[in-house]
Write a protein that holds these residues in place. Structure first.
Motif, PDB file in Angstrom:
ATOM      1  N   PRO A 159      21.254  42.551 -62.119  1.00  0.00           N
ATOM      2  CA  PRO A 159      20.155  42.294 -62.790  1.00  0.00           C
ATOM      3  C   PRO A 159      18.926  41.809 -61.801  1.00  0.00           C
ATOM      4  O   PRO A 159      18.972  41.208 -60.774  1.00  0.00           O
ATOM      5  CB  PRO A 159      20.294  41.010 -63.887  1.00  0.00           C
ATOM      6  CG  PRO A 159      21.840  41.007 -63.678  1.00  0.00           C
ATOM      7  CD  PRO A 159      22.460  41.445 -62.300  1.00  0.00           C
ATOM      8  N   VAL A 160      17.731  42.223 -62.155  1.00  0.00           N
ATOM      9  CA  VAL A 160      16.610  41.765 -61.269  1.00  0.00           C
ATOM     10  C   VAL A 160      15.717  41.162 -62.147  1.00  0.00           C
ATOM     11  O   VAL A 160      15.080  41.823 -63.221  1.00  0.00           O
ATOM     12  CB  VAL A 160      15.943  43.239 -60.421  1.00  0.00           C
ATOM     13  CG1 VAL A 160      14.751  42.978 -59.779  1.00  0.00           C
ATOM     14  CG2 VAL A 160      17.031  43.882 -59.749  1.00  0.00           C
ATOM     15  N   ILE A 161      15.090  40.241 -61.565  1.00  0.00           N
ATOM     16  CA  ILE A 161      13.966  39.619 -62.296  1.00  0.00           C
ATOM     17  C   ILE A 161      12.712  39.462 -61.378  1.00  0.00           C
ATOM     18  O   ILE A 161      12.841  38.931 -60.295  1.00  0.00           O
ATOM     19  CB  ILE A 161      14.280  38.161 -62.676  1.00  0.00           C
ATOM     20  CG1 ILE A 161      15.455  38.115 -63.799  1.00  0.00           C
ATOM     21  CG2 ILE A 161      12.995  37.484 -63.379  1.00  0.00           C
ATOM     22  CD1 ILE A 161      16.698  37.782 -63.009  1.00  0.00           C
ATOM     23  N   LEU A 162      11.643  39.897 -62.014  1.00  0.00           N
ATOM     24  CA  LEU A 162      10.362  40.157 -61.141  1.00  0.00           C
ATOM     25  C   LEU A 162       9.512  39.063 -61.952  1.00  0.00           C
ATOM     26  O   LEU A 162       8.971  39.301 -63.179  1.00  0.00           O
ATOM     27  CB  LEU A 162       9.720  41.537 -61.060  1.00  0.00           C
ATOM     28  CG  LEU A 162      10.671  42.463 -60.429  1.00  0.00           C
ATOM     29  CD1 LEU A 162       9.911  43.898 -60.665  1.00  0.00           C
ATOM     30  CD2 LEU A 162      11.053  42.407 -58.966  1.00  0.00           C
ATOM     31  N   TYR A 163       8.957  37.992 -61.140  1.00  0.00           N
ATOM     32  CA  TYR A 163       7.937  37.185 -61.599  1.00  0.00           C
ATOM     33  C   TYR A 163       6.604  37.354 -60.916  1.00  0.00           C
ATOM     34  O   TYR A 163       6.574  37.308 -59.645  1.00  0.00           O
ATOM     35  CB  TYR A 163       8.556  35.712 -61.423  1.00  0.00           C
ATOM     36  CG  TYR A 163       7.584  34.681 -61.768  1.00  0.00           C
ATOM     37  CD1 TYR A 163       7.375  34.162 -62.902  1.00  0.00           C
ATOM     38  CD2 TYR A 163       6.633  33.864 -60.536  1.00  0.00           C
ATOM     39  CE1 TYR A 163       6.394  33.380 -63.282  1.00  0.00           C
ATOM     40  CE2 TYR A 163       5.969  33.054 -60.851  1.00  0.00           C
ATOM     41  CZ  TYR A 163       5.687  32.659 -62.183  1.00  0.00           C
ATOM     42  OH  TYR A 163       4.672  31.220 -62.562  1.00  0.00           O
ATOM     43  N   PHE A 164       5.681  37.545 -61.688  1.00  0.00           N
ATOM     44  CA  PHE A 164       4.141  37.823 -61.064  1.00  0.00           C
ATOM     45  C   PHE A 164       3.304  36.796 -61.368  1.00  0.00           C
ATOM     46  O   PHE A 164       3.314  36.434 -62.556  1.00  0.00           O
ATOM     47  CB  PHE A 164       3.767  39.315 -61.647  1.00  0.00           C
ATOM     48  CG  PHE A 164       4.438  40.437 -61.190  1.00  0.00           C
ATOM     49  CD1 PHE A 164       4.008  41.194 -60.198  1.00  0.00           C
ATOM     50  CD2 PHE A 164       5.462  40.789 -62.161  1.00  0.00           C
ATOM     51  CE1 PHE A 164       4.602  42.490 -59.741  1.00  0.00           C
ATOM     52  CE2 PHE A 164       6.174  42.236 -61.719  1.00  0.00           C
ATOM     53  CZ  PHE A 164       5.723  42.773 -60.451  1.00  0.00           C
ATOM     54  N   ALA A 165       2.749  36.274 -60.242  1.00  0.00           N
ATOM     55  CA  ALA A 165       1.885  35.044 -60.544  1.00  0.00           C
ATOM     56  C   ALA A 165       0.567  35.370 -59.574  1.00  0.00           C
ATOM     57  O   ALA A 165       0.729  36.364 -58.749  1.00  0.00           O
ATOM     58  CB  ALA A 165       2.743  33.819 -60.138  1.00  0.00           C
ATOM     59  N   ASN A 166      -0.482  34.471 -59.659  1.00  0.00           N
ATOM     60  CA  ASN A 166      -1.534  34.298 -59.095  1.00  0.00           C
ATOM     61  C   ASN A 166      -1.907  32.975 -58.324  1.00  0.00           C
ATOM     62  O   ASN A 166      -1.648  32.029 -59.121  1.00  0.00           O
ATOM     63  CB  ASN A 166      -2.824  34.786 -59.693  1.00  0.00           C
ATOM     64  CG  ASN A 166      -3.941  35.406 -58.925  1.00  0.00           C
ATOM     65  OD1 ASN A 166      -4.117  34.918 -57.838  1.00  0.00           O
ATOM     66  ND2 ASN A 166      -4.659  36.402 -59.523  1.00  0.00           N
TER      67      ASN A 166
ATOM     68  N   ASP B  86      16.406  33.187 -72.195  1.00  0.00           N
ATOM     69  CA  ASP B  86      16.111  34.469 -71.660  1.00  0.00           C
ATOM     70  C   ASP B  86      17.047  34.895 -70.560  1.00  0.00           C
ATOM     71  O   ASP B  86      17.874  35.899 -70.566  1.00  0.00           O
ATOM     72  CB  ASP B  86      14.825  34.795 -71.645  1.00  0.00           C
ATOM     73  CG  ASP B  86      13.822  35.106 -72.674  1.00  0.00           C
ATOM     74  OD1 ASP B  86      14.312  35.458 -73.523  1.00  0.00           O
ATOM     75  OD2 ASP B  86      12.765  34.723 -72.701  1.00  0.00           O
ATOM     76  N   PHE B  87      17.117  33.949 -69.703  1.00  0.00           N
ATOM     77  CA  PHE B  87      17.898  34.005 -68.477  1.00  0.00           C
ATOM     78  C   PHE B  87      19.454  34.132 -68.924  1.00  0.00           C
ATOM     79  O   PHE B  87      20.181  34.909 -68.447  1.00  0.00           O
ATOM     80  CB  PHE B  87      17.941  33.105 -67.489  1.00  0.00           C
ATOM     81  CG  PHE B  87      16.587  33.264 -66.237  1.00  0.00           C
ATOM     82  CD1 PHE B  87      17.042  33.643 -65.181  1.00  0.00           C
ATOM     83  CD2 PHE B  87      15.312  32.699 -66.676  1.00  0.00           C
ATOM     84  CE1 PHE B  87      16.301  33.758 -64.065  1.00  0.00           C
ATOM     85  CE2 PHE B  87      14.590  33.163 -65.653  1.00  0.00           C
ATOM     86  CZ  PHE B  87      14.848  33.588 -64.614  1.00  0.00           C
ATOM     87  N   ALA B  88      19.662  33.250 -69.602  1.00  0.00           N
ATOM     88  CA  ALA B  88      21.210  33.251 -70.269  1.00  0.00           C
ATOM     89  C   ALA B  88      21.487  34.758 -70.914  1.00  0.00           C
ATOM     90  O   ALA B  88      22.751  35.259 -70.878  1.00  0.00           O
ATOM     91  CB  ALA B  88      21.711  32.208 -71.080  1.00  0.00           C
ATOM     92  N   ALA B  89      20.570  35.020 -71.665  1.00  0.00           N
ATOM     93  CA  ALA B  89      20.865  36.280 -72.529  1.00  0.00           C
ATOM     94  C   ALA B  89      20.983  37.540 -71.683  1.00  0.00           C
ATOM     95  O   ALA B  89      21.840  38.314 -71.919  1.00  0.00           O
ATOM     96  CB  ALA B  89      19.711  36.453 -73.747  1.00  0.00           C
ATOM     97  N   HIS B  90      20.036  37.589 -70.720  1.00  0.00           N
ATOM     98  CA  HIS B  90      19.969  38.728 -69.834  1.00  0.00           C
ATOM     99  C   HIS B  90      20.864  38.768 -68.705  1.00  0.00           C
ATOM    100  O   HIS B  90      21.084  39.868 -68.047  1.00  0.00           O
ATOM    101  CB  HIS B  90      18.594  38.955 -69.450  1.00  0.00           C
ATOM    102  CG  HIS B  90      17.672  39.451 -70.658  1.00  0.00           C
ATOM    103  ND1 HIS B  90      18.066  40.522 -71.721  1.00  0.00           N
ATOM    104  CD2 HIS B  90      16.727  38.919 -71.314  1.00  0.00           C
ATOM    105  CE1 HIS B  90      17.061  40.220 -72.418  1.00  0.00           C
ATOM    106  NE2 HIS B  90      16.385  39.373 -72.457  1.00  0.00           N
TER     107      HIS B  90
END
Length: 143
Positions: free
Chosen positions: A23-30, A100-104
């Motif tokens: 699985p891949v998680i992308l976190y976008f921030a500024n 959400d992390f645990a579910a996915h």
């Protein structure tokens, strides 16, 4: 997701990151986003136990190519098998993000404590001393 974006329309860097069985998680921030300053440490704390089970990327929107699903920051995108399965605008609370992390990705196991070694050098010497493949000949007797 209701708005399906084919993977070939994504920039090459995202397509390369999504070509994995994990699985891949992308976190976008500024950098200049107050919500991102608050959400960044929480995201890191929640994502740390999952780093061995998923690919987690923290991206700055000013330095990374534009992603078509990101309209604001912070945004979290969960991918599985190269397909977007969940999009979060903001991270919500710490509990909802952990859910959400645990579910996915799946639940993480607690680290296993190192057990006591059952065999050591003395055990090996004793075992080799008593191990016989042929019976010993008795003294004074020949075949």
């Amino acid at each position: 997701m209701s708005a399906y974006i084919p993977p070939f329309t994504l920039p090459a860097i995202y397509r390369k990151a999504l070509k994995t069985w994990r699985p891949v998680i992308l976190y976008f921030a500024n950098d200049h986003c107050p919500a991102c300053e608050w959400a960044g440490p929480i995201f890191r704390r929640i994502a740390e136990p999952y780093r061995l089970r998923a690919n987690v990327y923290m991206l700055d929107t000013r330095q990374s190519p534009r992603h078509p699903n990101v309209t604001g920051t912070p945004t979290v995108l969960f991918y599985k098998g190269g397909r977007l399965i969940k999009k979060l605008k903001g991270i919500g609370t710490e509990e909802t993000l952990a859910r959400d992390f645990a579910a996915h990705i799946g639940k993480t196991k607690a680290p296993v404590a190192a057990g006591k070694r059952t065999h050591d050098l003395a055990w090996l010497r004793q075992t080799l001393r008593t191990l016989r493949t042929v019976p010993r000949a008795r003294p004074g007797r020949m075949f």
